[in-house]
Every structure is written in structure tokens, then in C-alpha cells.
Design an enzyme around this catalytic site. Structure first.
Site, mmCIF file in Angstrom:
data_model
loop_
_atom_site.group_PDB
_atom_site.id
_atom_site.type_symbol
_atom_site.label_atom_id
_atom_site.label_comp_id
_atom_site.label_asym_id
_atom_site.label_seq_id
_atom_site.Cartn_x
_atom_site.Cartn_y
_atom_site.Cartn_z
ATOM 1 N N GLY A 115 0.819 -1.202 0.000
ATOM 2 C CA GLY A 115 0.000 0.000 0.000
ATOM 3 C C GLY A 115 0.848 1.243 0.000
ATOM 4 N N PRO A 116 0.237 2.374 -0.315
ATOM 5 C CG PRO A 116 -1.316 3.963 -0.988
ATOM 6 C CD PRO A 116 -1.174 2.540 -0.612
ATOM 7 N N PRO A 117 2.558 4.846 1.031
ATOM 8 C CG PRO A 117 4.090 6.521 0.502
ATOM 9 C CD PRO A 117 3.220 5.489 -0.109
ATOM 10 C CD GLU A 152 -13.249 5.554 -12.047
ATOM 11 O OE1 GLU A 152 -13.779 4.468 -12.323
ATOM 12 O OE2 GLU A 152 -12.078 5.844 -12.385
HETATM 13 P P1 ADP Z 1 3.364 3.096 6.556
HETATM 14 O O1 ADP Z 1 4.170 2.111 7.293
HETATM 15 O O2 ADP Z 1 2.231 2.496 5.793
HETATM 16 O O3 ADP Z 1 4.135 4.055 5.719
HETATM 17 P P2 ADP Z 1 2.781 4.012 9.188
HETATM 18 O O4 ADP Z 1 2.204 2.778 9.746
HETATM 19 O O5 ADP Z 1 4.187 4.303 9.535
HETATM 20 O O6 ADP Z 1 2.635 4.017 7.619
HETATM 21 O O7 ADP Z 1 1.847 5.211 9.571
HETATM 22 C C1 ADP Z 1 2.362 6.414 10.019
HETATM 23 C C2 ADP Z 1 1.434 7.031 11.017
HETATM 24 O O8 ADP Z 1 0.213 7.397 10.415
HETATM 25 C C3 ADP Z 1 1.057 6.112 12.140
HETATM 26 O O9 ADP Z 1 1.978 6.173 13.168
HETATM 27 C C4 ADP Z 1 -0.294 6.624 12.563
HETATM 28 O O10 ADP Z 1 -0.165 7.689 13.459
HETATM 29 C C5 ADP Z 1 -0.868 7.178 11.291
HETATM 30 N N1 ADP Z 1 -1.799 6.231 10.663
HETATM 31 C C6 ADP Z 1 -1.654 5.681 9.442
HETATM 32 N N2 ADP Z 1 -2.697 4.884 9.150
HETATM 33 C C7 ADP Z 1 -3.508 4.892 10.214
HETATM 34 C C8 ADP Z 1 -4.748 4.260 10.520
HETATM 35 N N3 ADP Z 1 -5.356 3.431 9.657
HETATM 36 N N4 ADP Z 1 -5.296 4.511 11.715
HETATM 37 C C9 ADP Z 1 -4.691 5.329 12.587
HETATM 38 N N5 ADP Z 1 -3.538 5.958 12.360
HETATM 39 C C10 ADP Z 1 -2.934 5.769 11.190
HETATM 40 ZN ZN ZN Z 2 -11.626 4.999 -16.693
#
Ligand code: ADP
Ligand code: ZN
Length: 673
Positions: free
Chosen positions: A249-251, A473
């Protein structure tokens, strides 16, 4: 498919267990000790103790010492009160008398050493000799601790150099991580995984409650918790516990958070490391770090290893040796593959990895027995964003009038991390204005600030873009709903996903052969996006590029390979030979194929536009619903257009069974920049 290569740097991990990491460290420590001792000896004992540079020496009794002084042999007398000894340096001309050798053999600074009975007596004796003229020099005193300070000051520059050198090496070893870690040049092969453990200093308290939305990802990950908590339940039935799962998934969508939650819920240690941590400028370091990480993990099993940004090491290996791949990365990847194969399914180590590009990963990583599960973690839709806001608003003193609905609506395309950022930023803004609580205005200001900062990096949309994507869409959805042979729709969304700006999900028909009508209907539905843009916004956009590509390929296939056009019926120009440039048809036929492709697509495009105009109210309602809700399901579409009069075979089957096959997705990709 290529067999998995024997890793070049491989070998039995157990052999390497102690060898690689500890030994070099010890031997280097010994080098230090030896150097330090040699230097210490040199400076402590002083220059007069060494042959050559110094000279001969001889221990004598105090009486003999006295007789030498009385004979006028003494050049210099140095007494050490602490040791109770006195040294008499001999005048060169008297060397023969004392040492029975010349100056050449005895050396310049030759002396005799004796123990004196008391300092007063020595003083008295020397003074008397001075008065008698037997000794012209001075009696000087030397103290042991003086020597020590002297040694220290002599050594100081050297110590400084060693210190600076070690500091630099440490910095190099830990990749700029500073002094903190137990890094150092001799430790580069150690993994720098962060360990989160129960009762440890940075104990993970993250649970599934902290992860908002992501229902399906959570559900899949829940199973892993079960495996870790109660492996017997699964192995008793003969099942194998998965070794790894890939979070795609995206960052900022909460992949790390999910992995932490798994560890928190299962109550097991959690090793966290970024893929780029494996890569270092030294060859072979990555592989040995992988080895070290797995060794540590096995000691702590059951536990979780989390590798963030695994694409840094997991990129597909170069097929072409001539092009010269990145050997270091390849050997790191090979080591990772070997380690994953190396431990049994029951060892209790589960590897979670995160990436936003599953497509560029090496196929070997995705094979069964490694990361055989892929869990999609997408950007949150409207309701999920609301949930994320709720999580992050908890610690913030918000104004009562704040409307979370509005916040979620204002933040299309935001990831969980972006939302967390908004909440924090809003609190900062409110504090700057000296407010008692954080108000709606602060949040709007925070959103603006973050949109400004993010625009280039992520898919944050403007209201107008959102509207255009919704119209597009809705165009696909309207047409597929109203054409008999188009695939049944499951849901439409305008939440950006991967590189797609929006998507319509269909349930593919279970069919072995496809008729021309089915293909044409699908082509028409695919063109519906572009047609809706043209009709209802007045201009066309880059958003349809992916649709057009698919349509063109499909039309070409229908005409050139399946003989489905009137001008070229029943002809298949499929070319199996590997020399693609040899076309099995004439220039004239090529022209005909091109014309037919153009004609077919133009026809379907007109058909799409006509149908959209006919259903324009429904289309508009659907687009509005999409703007409002971002995700629209088949039930909602049914409310707008009414039930489809045709029941497809798949839908008949579904009456009794819920869908098992994953739906196909028609993504709309932006043009490549
Ligand atoms: P990734 O690893 O996908 O890049 P992270 O897990 O490091 O993202 O997310 C960074 C921060 O964003 C988390 O510490 C949290 O605070 C917030 N966050 C991201 N997604 C969620 C979610 N679904 N629910 C609550 N907080 C989230
Ligand atoms: Zn289309």
C-alpha cells in the site's frame, strides 16, 4: 522459471553464528591492547631504560655509589624518593672505570642505580661532595606520579588521534547513526533492527484499536495473531503456518502500525528494520545483517520481523548479467530468501514486510513459503478517514463545534499519516494563537498547509479533480450497468489506489469463451469514462489513458487475431515466430487493420455517448453520490438505475455462494510523466 540460485555469500547460518561477528572485534581489541602496552612501557620506563638510545646501567650498593661520587664520576644525580633509589649518570670519560666499556659500547646515558638509606643522608652526602668539588652537578628529585603525568601529556596527542579515528569509524559503521548504537566499524555486519519487546524500554502498546479503518487488512492480519498465540491449533490439523505476509500500500497508510499491532496483540517481540538498512557501502554487509537479524529472531521466537520498504532489497534481480546488476543487493536478497527457507514453518518467526510497489519485487520473494500472502492496505475512504480522525483527535482538546464529517470530506486522498499530521498541525496552530481548544478554523488551516506541502508528492485532489474523476467513474458504472453483456459491477470508488485515480470493480464472468457482443459491451463500458468527461465537463483529460490503451489492444486483438471484423473476417494474423518484425500480412492488410480498429473504437465511443445521454439523470446522480461518499456499491447503483433485467451466470451462482474470486478492477491510471 529460473531455479533459485545458490547464494554466493550463503553457507550454513549456524557456522556463521559466532564467527563472523565477534571474532574480528576481539582481535582488533587485542591490537589496541598491545599498542597501548607498548606505548605505556616506552613512556613509563622512560628513554633511559632502552638499550641503544639510552645506555648501560648497573645496580650497585650505596657504598659503591658513594665511592663513585667521591671519585668524581658523577655527571648528574637523580633521586626518586618514592622508590628510595638514586641514579648516578656517569661522566663519559669515566665509563671505562664503571662499566669496563667505552662510550661507544655503553651508550650515552649510562648510569648506576643504588638504594639510599634516607633522603636526608643522601642530601647531606651530595652537599658535602659538592663542597669538596667532586660533584659539580645538582641533585634533582624525581617522583613517580610526576612520571605518570608526564606520560599522560606525552600520550595525549596520540590518544586524541586514536579517539578521533575510532569516532569516524563508528560513524561510518552506523551510517551516520551517531554514537548511540553498538555500531562501529567492527559491527557493520550486525543487523540494526529495533527490538520492541514486552517489558522492554519501548514496549509496543499498539493494538488493533489504534488502527482505524482497514477492515479487511485487519482481518487478514488477525489470523497471524492467532498463529502466533496458538500455533498448535493449526499444526495439529496438519496446517502450515505462513512464514510471511506482504503489506502492500501507499506510504503512510498504517502498514507499520498494523505490524506493530500484530506484535502488540500477540504479545511477542517485534524486530523492526527498514530494507535500506541492509544496504551499506561495504560488500557482504547486507547478507551478514540478514543472517544476524534472523539469528536474533530465532532466539526470541515466537516473534515478528518487520521489514519496511522491502523493495530496497527485494527488487527483481537483473536477468541480464551483461547489464551488471547490483551484486551487493542481490546477495542480500539471496540471503533473505535462504533464511526464509531455512527455518521451519513451526519455528514461530513470522515475517511481515511492507512495500508500495509489489510489482517490482523479485518473483522468488512472492513464491509460496515466503511472502505468500499479500495484504492490501489502501488509502482510506471517507468513512475510514473519519475513523482515523477519531483516533488522532483523542489526545487533542477539540472545540465542541468541530464536525468530523466535514474534516473527512475536506481530506480526499489523505493517508492515515497525513491525517495524523493534520491533527498535530491544527493543535500547533491553535496553541500559537493562544486558544483554549482546537477549533474548526485551525483544522482547515492545517489541511491547507498540508495540501500545499503534499500536492506534488501524493494524490491529494482538488474539488474539481474529484468531480472530474467522479464523472469519469460514474460513466463506466452507468454503461456497464445498462449493457447486457458487460461484467456485473461490485463497487465504484474515486479513492486513489496504487497509480490509479479511481476504479470500478467488476465481478468477472466465469466463461471459457467470450462472444463478440460481450467484448463490444465491455469496450463500450471502458470508453464510458472518457465519453462522460467529454459530454459533461466539456473537455477530456489524461485520466483515461489507461482505458484507451486497453480498448486499443482489445480492438486490435479482435480484428487481427480473432477475425471479428467485417472487412477481415475469419482471419488470424497471430504471429508466433520470435521475429516480431516479420508481419505475416501485407502493407495493404496492415492499413485495413488500422482502419478497422479505428472504426470499431469510434463506433463504441458513439454508442457510449448515446447511452450516457439517454441515462444522463442517473449518471449525474451517481456522480454526485461518488463525490459525497467516494465509494458506491452495486446496491446504490441499483437504486438509481433499477435492477438489471439480465441475470448473468455468475450472479446466478452467487445467489447461493458469496464471491470467492477476487474482483477485477478497472483502474484509471494517470499518464506517465
Ligand atoms: P506506513 O508504514 O504504511 O508508511 P505508518 O504505519 O508508519 O505508515 O503510519 C504512520 C502514522 O500514520 C502512524 O503512526 C499513525 O499515526 C498514522 N496512521 C496511518 N494509518 C492509520 C490508521 N489506519 N489509523 C490510525 N492511524 C494511522
Ligand atoms: Zn476509466
Amino acid at each position: 522459471m529460473a531455479e533459485q540460485k545458490k547464494p554466493r555469500t550463503g553457507g550454513n547460518p549456524n557456522n556463521q553464528k559466532n564467527g563472523n561477528n565477534k571474532k574480528p572485534r576481539m582481535s582488533f581489541m587485542w591490537v589496541y591492547v598491545v599498542i597501548a602496552m607498548a606505548l605505556g612501557y616506552l613512556f613509563f620506563v622512560g628513554d633511559d631504560a632502552l638499550p641503544g638510545s639510552a645506555g648501560a646501567s648497573k645496580n650497585v650498593t650505596y657504598t659503591v655509589f658513594k665511592s663513585y661520587v667521591e671519585n668524581g664520576y658523577a655527571n648528574k644525580i637523580v633521586a626518586n624518593k618514592d622508590e628510595g633509589t638514586v641514579k648516578m649518570y656517569v661522566k663519559p670519560e669515566h665509563y671505562r672505570d664503571v662499566f669496563k666499556q667505552g662510550v661507544k659500547d655503553a651508550g650515552k646515558q649510562s648510569f648506576v642505580q643504588a638504594e639510599f638509606p634516607s633522603a636526608d643522608k643522601l642530601d647531606e652526602f651530595v652537599t658535602a661532595q659538592q663542597e669538596l668539588g667532586n660533584f659539580k652537578g645538582e641533585l634533582s628529585y624525581k617522583r613517580s606520579d610526576n612520571t605518570f603525568m608526564q606520560v599522560f601529556w606525552n600520550l595525549f596527542p596520540l590518544l586524541l588521534i586514536i579517539f578521533v579515528w575510532m569516532f569516524i569509524m563508528r560513524r561510518m559503521g552506523s551510517g551516520g547513526g551517531g554514537f548511540g548504537g553498538m555500531g562501529g566499524i567492527f559491527n557493520v555486519g550486525r543487523s540494526r533492527a529495533q527490538l520492541v519487546e514486552k517489558g522492554g524500554e519501548n514496549e509496543s502498546k499498539v493494538t488493533f484499536k489504534d488502527v482505524a479503518g482497514q477492515a479487511s487488512a485487519k482481518q487478514e492480519v488477525q489470523e497471524i495473531v492467532e498463529f502466533l498465540k496458538n500455533p498448535k491449533k493449526f499444526t495439529d490439523l496438519g496446517g502450515k503456518i505462513p512464514k510471511g505476509a506482504l503489506l502492500v500500500g501507499p506510504p503512510g497508510t498504517g502498514k507499520t502500525l498494523l505490524a506493530k499491532a500484530v506484535a502488540g496483540e500477540a504479545g511477542v517481540p517485534f524486530f523492526s528494520m527498514s530494507g535500506s538498512d541492509f544496504v551499506e557501502m561495504f560488500v557482504g554487509v547486507g547478507a551478514s545483517r540478514v543472517r544476524d537479524l534472523f539469528r536474533q529472531a530465532k532466539e526470541k521466537a515466537p516473534c515478528i520481523i518487520f521489514i519496511d520498504e522491502i523493495d530496497a532489497v527485494g527488487r527483481a534481480r537483473a536477468n541480464n548479467a551483461m547489464m551488471g546488476g547490483n551484486d551487493e543487493r542481490e546477495s542480500t536478497l539471496n540471503q533473505l530468501l535462504t533464511e526464509m527457507d531455512g527455518f521451519g514453518t513451526n519455528s514461530g518467526v513470522i515475517i511481515l514486510a511492507a512495500t508500495n510497489r509489489a510489482d517490482i519485487l523479485d518473483k522468488a520473494l512472492l513464491r509460496a513459503g515466503r511472502f505468500d500472502r499479500q495484504i492490501h492496505v489502501d488509502l482510506p475512504d471517507l468513512n475510514e478517514r473519519k475513523a482515523v480522525f477519531k483516533v488522532h483527535l483523542k489526545p487533542i482538546k477539540v472545540d465542541k463545534s468541530l464536525d468530523i464529517d466535514l474534516l473527512a470530506r475536506q481530506t480526499p486522498g489523505f493517508s492515515g499519516a497525513d491525517i495524523a499530521n493534520v491533527c498535530n498541525e491544527a493543535a500547533l496552530i491553535a496553541a500559537r494563537h493562544g486558544k483554549q481548544s482546537v477549533t474548526k478554523e485551525d483544522f482547515i488551516a492545517a489541511v491547507d498547509r498540508i495540501v500545499g506541502g503534499l500536492e506534488k508528492k501524493t494524490k491529494v485532489m482538488t474539488e474539481e479533480e474529484k468531480r472530474t474523476i467522479a464523472l469519469h467513474e460514474a460513466g463506466h458504472a452507468t454503461i456497464s450497468w445498462n449493457l447486457q453483456y458487460a461484467n456485473p459491477l461490485i463497487k465504484v470508488t474515486i479513492v486513489p489506489r496504487g497509480r490509479a485515480l479511481g476504479a470500478a470493480w467488476y465481478l468477472p464472468e466465469e466463461r471459457q469463451i467470450t462472444t463478440k457482443e460481450q467484448m463490444l459491451d465491455e469496450m463500450c463500458a471502458t470508453l464510458g469514462g472518457r465519453a462522460a468527461e467529454e459530454l459533461f465537463t466539456g473537455h477530456i483529460s489524461s485520466g483515461a489513458m489507461n482505458d484507451l490503451e486497453r480498448v486499443t489492444k482489445q480492438a486490435y486483438g479482435m480484428i487481427a487475431y480473432m477475425g471479428m471484423s467485417d472487412a477481415l473476417p475469419n482471419l488470424c494474423y497471430y504471429n508466433q515466430s520470435e521475429y516480431q518484425w516479420q508481419r505475416p500480412y501485407s502493407e495493404a492488410t496492415a492499413q485495413k487493420i488500422d482502419d478497422e480498429v479505428k472504426k470499431m473504437i469510434a463506433e463504441q465511443y458513439e454508442r457510449a455517448k448515446a447511452l450516457l445521454l439517454e441515462k444522463r439523470e442517473g449518471h449525474a446522480a451517481l456522480a454526485d453520490l461518488l463525490v459525497e461518499r467516494e465509494v458506491v456499491y452495486a446496491e446504490d447503483v441499483e437504486k438509481i438505475f433499477g435492477k438489471r433485467p439480465w441475470v448473468s451466470r455468475t450472479e446466478e451462482l452467487l445467489e447461493t455462494d458469496p464471491p470467492q474470486t477476487p474482483p477485477v478492477e478497472g483502474g484509471d491510471e494517470p499518464p506517465v510523466e
